[in-house]
Write a protein that holds these residues in place. Structure first.
Motif, PDB file in Angstrom:
ATOM      1  N   SER A 146       0.576  -1.305   0.224  1.00  0.00           N
ATOM      2  CA  SER A 146      -0.355   0.447   0.142  1.00  0.00           C
ATOM      3  C   SER A 146       0.477   1.385   0.589  1.00  0.00           C
ATOM      4  O   SER A 146       0.629   1.875  -1.003  1.00  0.00           O
ATOM      5  CB  SER A 146      -0.966  -0.088   0.862  1.00  0.00           C
ATOM      6  OG  SER A 146      -1.967   1.531   1.012  1.00  0.00           O
ATOM      7  N   LEU A 147       1.826   1.501   0.864  1.00  0.00           N
ATOM      8  CA  LEU A 147       2.708   2.249   0.722  1.00  0.00           C
ATOM      9  C   LEU A 147       3.605   2.678  -0.557  1.00  0.00           C
ATOM     10  O   LEU A 147       3.573   3.767  -1.184  1.00  0.00           O
ATOM     11  CB  LEU A 147       3.854   2.200   1.983  1.00  0.00           C
ATOM     12  CG  LEU A 147       3.485   2.272   3.882  1.00  0.00           C
ATOM     13  CD1 LEU A 147       4.333   2.016   4.666  1.00  0.00           C
ATOM     14  CD2 LEU A 147       3.131   4.152   3.636  1.00  0.00           C
ATOM     15  N   SER A 148       3.723   1.780  -0.607  1.00  0.00           N
ATOM     16  CA  SER A 148       4.897   1.258  -2.581  1.00  0.00           C
ATOM     17  C   SER A 148       4.014   1.887  -3.489  1.00  0.00           C
ATOM     18  O   SER A 148       4.022   2.454  -4.615  1.00  0.00           O
ATOM     19  CB  SER A 148       5.154  -0.073  -2.473  1.00  0.00           C
ATOM     20  OG  SER A 148       5.530   0.100  -4.058  1.00  0.00           O
ATOM     21  N   GLU A 149       2.493   1.723  -3.216  1.00  0.00           N
ATOM     22  CA  GLU A 149       1.534   2.103  -4.527  1.00  0.00           C
ATOM     23  C   GLU A 149       1.020   3.478  -4.472  1.00  0.00           C
ATOM     24  O   GLU A 149       1.236   4.594  -5.025  1.00  0.00           O
ATOM     25  CB  GLU A 149       0.459   1.119  -3.755  1.00  0.00           C
ATOM     26  CG  GLU A 149       0.582  -0.263  -4.754  1.00  0.00           C
ATOM     27  CD  GLU A 149      -1.111  -1.273  -4.045  1.00  0.00           C
ATOM     28  OE1 GLU A 149      -1.337  -0.871  -4.273  1.00  0.00           O
ATOM     29  OE2 GLU A 149      -0.487  -1.995  -4.909  1.00  0.00           O
ATOM     30  N   ASN A 150       1.437   4.076  -3.358  1.00  0.00           N
ATOM     31  CA  ASN A 150       0.980   5.861  -2.651  1.00  0.00           C
ATOM     32  C   ASN A 150       2.734   6.351  -2.991  1.00  0.00           C
ATOM     33  O   ASN A 150       3.025   7.152  -2.673  1.00  0.00           O
ATOM     34  CB  ASN A 150       1.080   6.032  -1.733  1.00  0.00           C
ATOM     35  CG  ASN A 150      -0.811   5.543  -1.448  1.00  0.00           C
ATOM     36  OD1 ASN A 150      -1.411   5.608  -2.620  1.00  0.00           O
ATOM     37  ND2 ASN A 150      -1.220   4.244  -0.689  1.00  0.00           N
ATOM     38  N   GLY A 151       3.526   5.531  -3.752  1.00  0.00           N
ATOM     39  CA  GLY A 151       4.411   6.504  -3.942  1.00  0.00           C
ATOM     40  C   GLY A 151       5.834   6.429  -2.575  1.00  0.00           C
ATOM     41  O   GLY A 151       7.049   6.984  -2.792  1.00  0.00           O
ATOM     42  N   ASP A 152       5.499   5.128  -1.656  1.00  0.00           N
ATOM     43  CA  ASP A 152       7.229   5.433  -0.806  1.00  0.00           C
ATOM     44  C   ASP A 152       8.270   4.347  -0.901  1.00  0.00           C
ATOM     45  O   ASP A 152       7.752   3.470  -1.233  1.00  0.00           O
ATOM     46  CB  ASP A 152       6.355   4.626   0.504  1.00  0.00           C
ATOM     47  CG  ASP A 152       7.133   5.188   1.434  1.00  0.00           C
ATOM     48  OD1 ASP A 152       8.498   4.661   1.752  1.00  0.00           O
ATOM     49  OD2 ASP A 152       6.364   5.806   3.281  1.00  0.00           O
ATOM     50  N   SER A 153       9.227   5.263  -1.413  1.00  0.00           N
ATOM     51  CA  SER A 153      10.350   4.867  -2.016  1.00  0.00           C
ATOM     52  C   SER A 153      10.847   3.336  -0.883  1.00  0.00           C
ATOM     53  O   SER A 153      11.620   2.546  -1.956  1.00  0.00           O
ATOM     54  CB  SER A 153      11.407   5.451  -2.543  1.00  0.00           C
ATOM     55  OG  SER A 153      11.804   6.201  -1.725  1.00  0.00           O
ATOM     56  N   GLN A 154      10.646   3.961   0.102  1.00  0.00           N
ATOM     57  CA  GLN A 154      11.487   3.280   1.593  1.00  0.00           C
ATOM     58  C   GLN A 154      10.503   2.015   1.493  1.00  0.00           C
ATOM     59  O   GLN A 154      11.262   0.287   1.203  1.00  0.00           O
ATOM     60  CB  GLN A 154      11.691   3.657   2.394  1.00  0.00           C
ATOM     61  CG  GLN A 154      12.545   4.950   2.711  1.00  0.00           C
ATOM     62  CD  GLN A 154      13.982   4.657   2.177  1.00  0.00           C
ATOM     63  OE1 GLN A 154      14.400   3.843   2.723  1.00  0.00           O
ATOM     64  NE2 GLN A 154      14.527   5.307   0.915  1.00  0.00           N
ATOM     65  N   ALA A 155       9.752   2.064   0.741  1.00  0.00           N
ATOM     66  CA  ALA A 155       8.540   0.762   1.537  1.00  0.00           C
ATOM     67  C   ALA A 155       8.908  -0.803  -0.047  1.00  0.00           C
ATOM     68  O   ALA A 155       9.303  -0.980   0.349  1.00  0.00           O
ATOM     69  CB  ALA A 155       7.268   0.729   1.385  1.00  0.00           C
ATOM     70  N   THR A 156       8.833   0.937  -0.978  1.00  0.00           N
ATOM     71  CA  THR A 156       9.384  -0.272  -2.034  1.00  0.00           C
ATOM     72  C   THR A 156      10.736  -1.413  -2.542  1.00  0.00           C
ATOM     73  O   THR A 156      10.713  -2.166  -1.990  1.00  0.00           O
ATOM     74  CB  THR A 156       9.861   0.614  -3.548  1.00  0.00           C
ATOM     75  OG1 THR A 156       8.102   1.639  -3.395  1.00  0.00           O
ATOM     76  CG2 THR A 156       9.419  -0.161  -4.634  1.00  0.00           C
TER      77      THR A 156
END
Length: 114
Positions: free
Chosen positions: A69-79
């Motif tokens: 969810s974080l990654s899909e919202n642009g959080d590079s650290q989660a990605t």
């Protein structure tokens, strides 16, 4: 210092409510159980704790849901965390294609933020 491999039973653990947990020959320390609904925890910190079972029950599925969810919202650290998990196979089945996809997305997110 402690030797690299040793066993401790619960009867000789009385160190300020700390609990020593052994996983794959390493030693990890857990503090008191945490409340995962605590507003002071960022979603990324919550996911990290869920993956490790640090202060809470391990719940990799919930951690992955949070990270995605974080990654899909642009959080590079989660990605980046997702990429590393799938690359190393820690807590998830190794999937080099997913790791590659998440590393590519990470680079795109980092480029977009600069």
């Amino acid at each position: 210092m402690f030797p690299h491999r040793f066993k401790v039973t619960e009867t000789n653990l009385d160190t300020n409510d700390d609990l020593i947990v052994f996983k794959k020959d390493d030693v990890r320390t857990r503090r008191h159980p945490i409340n995962l609904d605590d507003s002071r925890l960022t979603p990324l910190e919550k996911a990290d704790r869920l993956i490790e079972g640090n202060g809470c029950d391990q719940d990799v599925d919930e951690a992955l849901r949070i990270l995605r969810s974080l990654s899909e919202n642009g959080d590079s650290q989660a990605t980046l965390r997702l990429a590393r998990l799938y690359l190393t196979g820690l807590s998830v089945v190794t999937d080099l294609q997913k790791a590659s996809d998440y590393f590519t997305l990470y680079m795109e997110q980092k480029t977009a933020s600069n």
